[in-house]
Design a protein around this motif. Structure first.
Motif, PDB file in Angstrom:
ATOM      1  N   ASP A  29       0.832  -1.202   0.000  1.00  0.00           N
ATOM      2  CA  ASP A  29       0.000   0.000   0.000  1.00  0.00           C
ATOM      3  C   ASP A  29       0.867   1.251   0.000  1.00  0.00           C
ATOM      4  O   ASP A  29       0.586   2.231  -0.709  1.00  0.00           O
ATOM      5  CB  ASP A  29      -0.930   0.013   1.220  1.00  0.00           C
ATOM      6  CG  ASP A  29      -2.027  -1.037   1.103  1.00  0.00           C
ATOM      7  OD1 ASP A  29      -2.301  -1.480  -0.028  1.00  0.00           O
ATOM      8  OD2 ASP A  29      -2.604  -1.403   2.149  1.00  0.00           O
ATOM      9  N   GLN A  30       1.928   1.223   0.801  1.00  0.00           N
ATOM     10  CA  GLN A  30       2.839   2.361   0.847  1.00  0.00           C
ATOM     11  C   GLN A  30       3.555   2.540  -0.498  1.00  0.00           C
ATOM     12  O   GLN A  30       3.707   3.664  -0.981  1.00  0.00           O
ATOM     13  CB  GLN A  30       3.858   2.176   1.975  1.00  0.00           C
ATOM     14  CG  GLN A  30       3.240   2.262   3.371  1.00  0.00           C
ATOM     15  CD  GLN A  30       4.212   1.839   4.454  1.00  0.00           C
ATOM     16  OE1 GLN A  30       4.921   0.828   4.308  1.00  0.00           O
ATOM     17  NE2 GLN A  30       4.246   2.583   5.550  1.00  0.00           N
ATOM     18  N   LEU A  31       3.952   1.427  -1.093  1.00  0.00           N
ATOM     19  CA  LEU A  31       4.629   1.480  -2.384  1.00  0.00           C
ATOM     20  C   LEU A  31       3.724   2.097  -3.441  1.00  0.00           C
ATOM     21  O   LEU A  31       4.150   2.952  -4.225  1.00  0.00           O
ATOM     22  CB  LEU A  31       5.064   0.075  -2.805  1.00  0.00           C
ATOM     23  CG  LEU A  31       5.659  -0.044  -4.211  1.00  0.00           C
ATOM     24  CD1 LEU A  31       6.890   0.849  -4.354  1.00  0.00           C
ATOM     25  CD2 LEU A  31       6.012  -1.496  -4.522  1.00  0.00           C
ATOM     26  N   LEU A  32       2.451   1.693  -3.476  1.00  0.00           N
ATOM     27  CA  LEU A  32       1.507   2.232  -4.453  1.00  0.00           C
ATOM     28  C   LEU A  32       1.331   3.742  -4.270  1.00  0.00           C
ATOM     29  O   LEU A  32       1.235   4.503  -5.238  1.00  0.00           O
ATOM     30  CB  LEU A  32       0.152   1.524  -4.333  1.00  0.00           C
ATOM     31  CG  LEU A  32       0.101   0.081  -4.843  1.00  0.00           C
ATOM     32  CD1 LEU A  32      -1.250  -0.553  -4.500  1.00  0.00           C
ATOM     33  CD2 LEU A  32       0.321   0.052  -6.369  1.00  0.00           C
ATOM     34  N   SER A  33       1.302   4.170  -3.013  1.00  0.00           N
ATOM     35  CA  SER A  33       1.151   5.593  -2.725  1.00  0.00           C
ATOM     36  C   SER A  33       2.339   6.390  -3.252  1.00  0.00           C
ATOM     37  O   SER A  33       2.180   7.461  -3.860  1.00  0.00           O
ATOM     38  CB  SER A  33       1.009   5.805  -1.208  1.00  0.00           C
ATOM     39  OG  SER A  33       0.952   7.175  -0.900  1.00  0.00           O
ATOM     40  N   TYR A  34       3.545   5.846  -3.047  1.00  0.00           N
ATOM     41  CA  TYR A  34       4.750   6.523  -3.526  1.00  0.00           C
ATOM     42  C   TYR A  34       4.831   6.510  -5.056  1.00  0.00           C
ATOM     43  O   TYR A  34       5.321   7.459  -5.676  1.00  0.00           O
ATOM     44  CB  TYR A  34       5.999   5.884  -2.927  1.00  0.00           C
ATOM     45  CG  TYR A  34       6.223   6.261  -1.479  1.00  0.00           C
ATOM     46  CD1 TYR A  34       6.381   7.592  -1.099  1.00  0.00           C
ATOM     47  CD2 TYR A  34       6.288   5.285  -0.490  1.00  0.00           C
ATOM     48  CE1 TYR A  34       6.590   7.941   0.225  1.00  0.00           C
ATOM     49  CE2 TYR A  34       6.501   5.620   0.838  1.00  0.00           C
ATOM     50  CZ  TYR A  34       6.649   6.962   1.190  1.00  0.00           C
ATOM     51  OH  TYR A  34       6.851   7.295   2.500  1.00  0.00           O
TER      52      TYR A  34
END
Length: 600
Positions: A250-255
């Motif tokens: 989820d964090q990767l997608l946000s970045y």
């Protein structure tokens, strides 16, 4: 021929036509992310996607450090990227990371994109450092012919915006021409947290801009056309990856979304910058240049004042000797001649009495300073000869806890930052010298002394009325130093009472007149408009009369020219030609930059 494993690189061209350079100044307060802005740009120019960047070598143009807290263990870890250097202080909490101006020149086809990284405003060490930082910014950018953009970096929800705005807008426009408002651009960082909207800052900014227009009649635009919303947290994500930290999907997608959005905004930002009318720096810095010139004159004028006193005394002594022995008139009038010796590097020396000694050279008593505490001292923010300047605490020779020098153990306030040495030696004026000639020489010297004092008082009044920096009356520091030196010579047997008395009288006259002037202008609303205060354009013609003084004018000019050369050398050390991997030349963002810059 042996093959090398070194990757091919592209590099900015230092010899390119400066009129074609794109010059962008970044301004912002502590924590807004100016250094991250530059580091992120280097990575966007090398990689089209975050996934590609994760596999590539991270580009860390500026050393960076930040804290990361593990969501599971709550353990805090310091993440460091890049090689530390003397220009950046990235390890002390709450303190400005960038310590002085530097420019980073990126290659964009056959042109250069120069990003000027400034000391950030809002340093926890106080308002005085903010004012000095802003003065350093103005000095640094004065070397360039033009600015294309003046980018003010903001956080979308920043409660301390007022502090930033007063410095980056009010002070900026006070020192630049009003036309600079066309080149002001607002860049919101960390905008991912507000869904790439200006957030609460927008309302506060509009109120401040309206007030600025009311007070100064300058309309600084704030619209979507000159406002850009970025988020460079993806650079920190890359830094975490390189330090072995893994985040969830989820964090990767946000970045990834942040990366894609921000690359587009960088392209829009450059398009805005290159379509602005050029802001001609050289034609708009009269006030700052005048301040710089007056400050550079302080040491030369103090030294010439002392030289005049010495030469008056030498002339009076020679007259007495000629009266006793007329044959001495044929030997010529003895006078001290000054010699300026430029240093290869700026130097910090101790002026404490215990760090100097009296020596005799050619029957003259001189004071020699024996403690060269820092031989190559490129002290942050110092662009002039200075005594008792608080920036001296930042010198590498000083213990930051005790404030004492690591070499001589004297306090920082007893040190001087110099770029040249000043020597005097007795020479004799050509030809015989009658008593009338001697009297005329004494009269001419006193006339020059009066003119120099009057001119410097006018210059000092200008500084008191206009300067951003609190004025310490540097001339008084020099006069106190020279009086102390002469007292040491007297204790060693010199007959120099007239020199001591002359310096004391100059000091008293200056103090009395300036005290009266300060009391007068402190009650005025607009100090710079006082009838006793010169206009900035009048400074240069007045200094010209100083340079034309027949006895000592050329020597004053020589010293000031030397200081200008040293300042130029110092500034040149603050420019970095950024090297990028050859593949950056064909990245999507680089292609967009080339198209934008070539079509404008």
């Amino acid at each position: 021929m042996a093959k090398t494993n070194e990757p091919l690189m592209i590099k900015a061209n230092r010899n390119s036509d400066p009129s074609n350079d794109i010059n962008v100044l970044l301004l912002g307060q502590t924590g807004v992310g100016i250094s991250t802005f530059i580091n992120a740009l280097a990575n966007y120019l090398c990689n089209d996607t975050l996934e590609e960047a994760c596999k590539d070598k991270i580009q860390a143009v500026i050393p960076s450090a930040f804290s990361f807290t593990d969501g599971n263990t709550l353990e805090q870890k310091t993440i460091e990227i890049g090689q530390r250097n003397e220009h950046e202080d990235c390890n002390e909490e709450g303190r400005s990371c960038t310590q002085r101006c530097r420019s980073f020149v990126f290659p964009v086809g056959d042109k250069n994109l120069r990003i000027i990284n400034s000391p950030v405003i809002g340093d926890t060490r106080g308002l005085e450092l903010d004012t000095k930082a802003f003065s350093d910014i103005l000095t640094f950018i004065s070397q360039y012919e033009h600015l294309n953009g003046i980018c003010i970096l903001l956080k979308p929800n920043e409660e301390r915006l007022t502090i930033l705005f007063r410095f980056c807008i009010n002070e900026l426009l006070r020192h630049l021409h009003k036309s600079a408002h066309q080149n002001i651009i607002f860049v919101f960082t960390n905008a991912r947290a507000t869904f790439f909207k200006p957030g609460a800052t927008s309302k506060i900014l509009r109120v401040l801009l309206d007030q600025h227009k009311k007070d100064h009649d300058v309309d600084v635009p704030f619209s979507r056309d000159n406002t850009f919303l970025l988020d460079n947290e993806s650079f920190r994500y890359l830094a975490l990856r390189k330090n072995g930290v893994r985040l969830n999907n989820d964090q990767l997608l946000s970045y990834q979304k942040s990366w894609d959005h921000t690359i587009k905004e960088y392209s829009n930002l450059i398009n805005c910058i290159v379509t602005r009318p050029l802001f001609a720096v050289s034609n708009a810095f009269s006030l700052n240049e005048a301040e710089q010139l007056v400050r550079k004159l302080t040491r030369p004028i103090a030294e010439i004042a002392k030289l005049i006193q010495e030469n008056i005394q030498l002339a009076k002594q020679h007259k007495e000797n000629v009266l006793k022995n007329p044959q001495l008139a044929n030997q010529g009038l003895p006078q001290n001649e000054a010699k300026i010796i430029p240093l290869a590097h700026p130097r910090t020396v101790c002026i404490n009495e215990k760090c100097c000694k009296s020596i005799t050279v050619n029957n003259q008593t001189k004071i020699e300073y024996i403690s060269k505490c820092h031989e190559e001292c490129y002290l942050k923010g110092v662009v002039q000869e200075t005594i008792n300047d608080r920036r001296m605490q930042e010198c590498e020779a000083m213990n930051y806890k005790t404030g004492k020098c690591l070499k001589c153990n004297c306090l920082w306030s007893e040190h001087q930052h110099i770029t040249y040495e000043y020597e005097t030696n007795i020479a004799r004026l050509n030809g015989s010298c009658s008593l009338a000639d001697i009297d005329k020489r004494i009269s001419d010297l006193r006339d020059e002394q009066t003119k120099i004092e009057d001119i410097y008082k006018k210059l000092a009044k200008f500084l008191h009325a206009n300067s951003m920096l609190p004025l310490n009356d540097d001339i008084l520091e020099y006069l106190r130093l020279f009086i102390r030196e002469e007292q040491m010579k007297k204790n060693s047997g010199s007959q120099n009472n007239d020199v001591i008395q002359g310096l004391k009288e100059m000091m008293k006259s200056y103090e009395q007149e300036m005290e009266l002037f300060k009391r007068t202008i402190d009650s005025e609303k607009d100090r710079s408009s006082s009838k006793d205060v010169l206009k900035s354009y009048e400074i240069f013609s007045l200094v010209g009369t100083l340079y034309r003084l027949p006895i000592n004018g050329s020597k004053i000019r020589e010293q000031v020219n030397g200081l200008n050369i040293n300042q130029t050398k110092l500034i040149s050390k603050q420019e970095v030609l950024v090297e990028l991997p050859a593949k950056a030349d064909s990245s999507a963002l680089m292609r967009q930059f080339k198209n934008i810059m070539s079509s404008n």
